[in-house]
Design a protein around this motif. Structure first.
Motif: not given
Length: 162
Positions: A1-8, A141-148, A153-162
């Motif tokens: 399972x991969x997760x989504x990481x939201x960095x704020x 960030x959409x991770x391509x790996x488990x949190x562990x 480089x284990x996922x791809x991300x973008x800046x959430x504009x607002x």
């Protein structure tokens, strides 16, 4: 399972005047920024299952105000982990905190401080080049790996504009 990481990055805080940096609070502009972040996250369908938040007043306040702006609230069963280690952390420490997130967490919201959150975001956005990350910035960030196994480089991300 991969997760989504939201960095704020925390919203705009009071200037330090030689007092207790940990106790610095948000300015009025910062409170408005935090509320706007909550609305943007909700509109983008980025409701967190869990949060890792620095124990500093400004990060806690940013998280609380953002969550309050989510019309349906955060995801069911939401938990916030207030981590002393996230205050003054380097990017390696932030990865250490992410690496112990339970596997069933789908969306993790990490609320912290520069320069570490900018470095963390940069490790996933625009091919690893440094990204500008002013107060109240969000990277997804959409991770391509488990949190562990989360690492640069284990996922791809973008800046959430607002």
């Amino acid at each position: 399972m991969s997760g989504r990481l939201v960095i704020l990055r925390h919203a705009k805080a009071e200037h330090g005047t030689g007092g207790d940096d940990h106790a610095r609070r948000l300015t009025e502009k910062g409170r408005a920024q935090a509320r706007a972040v909550g609305r943007r996250l909700a509109e983008a369908g980025l409701l967190p299952d869990r949060a890792i938040c620095s124990t500093a007043a400004r990060t806690r306040e940013t998280l609380e105000l953002a969550l309050a702006e989510m019309p349906d609230g955060p995801a069911s069963g939401f938990e916030a982990d207030y981590e002393d280690a996230a205050y003054g952390a380097g990017v390696d420490t932030l990865f250490d905190l992410v690496n112990v997130v339970p596997q069933e967490v789908g969306t993790l919201l990490l609320v912290g401080h520069n320069p570490a959150v900018a470095q963390l975001a940069s490790s996933f956005v625009d091919g690893g080049t440094f990204v500008s990350f002013p107060p109240a910035s969000v990277a997804v960030v959409s991770l391509e790996v488990d949190w562990l196994y989360a690492a640069p480089g284990t996922g791809t991300g973008y800046l959430l504009e607002g």
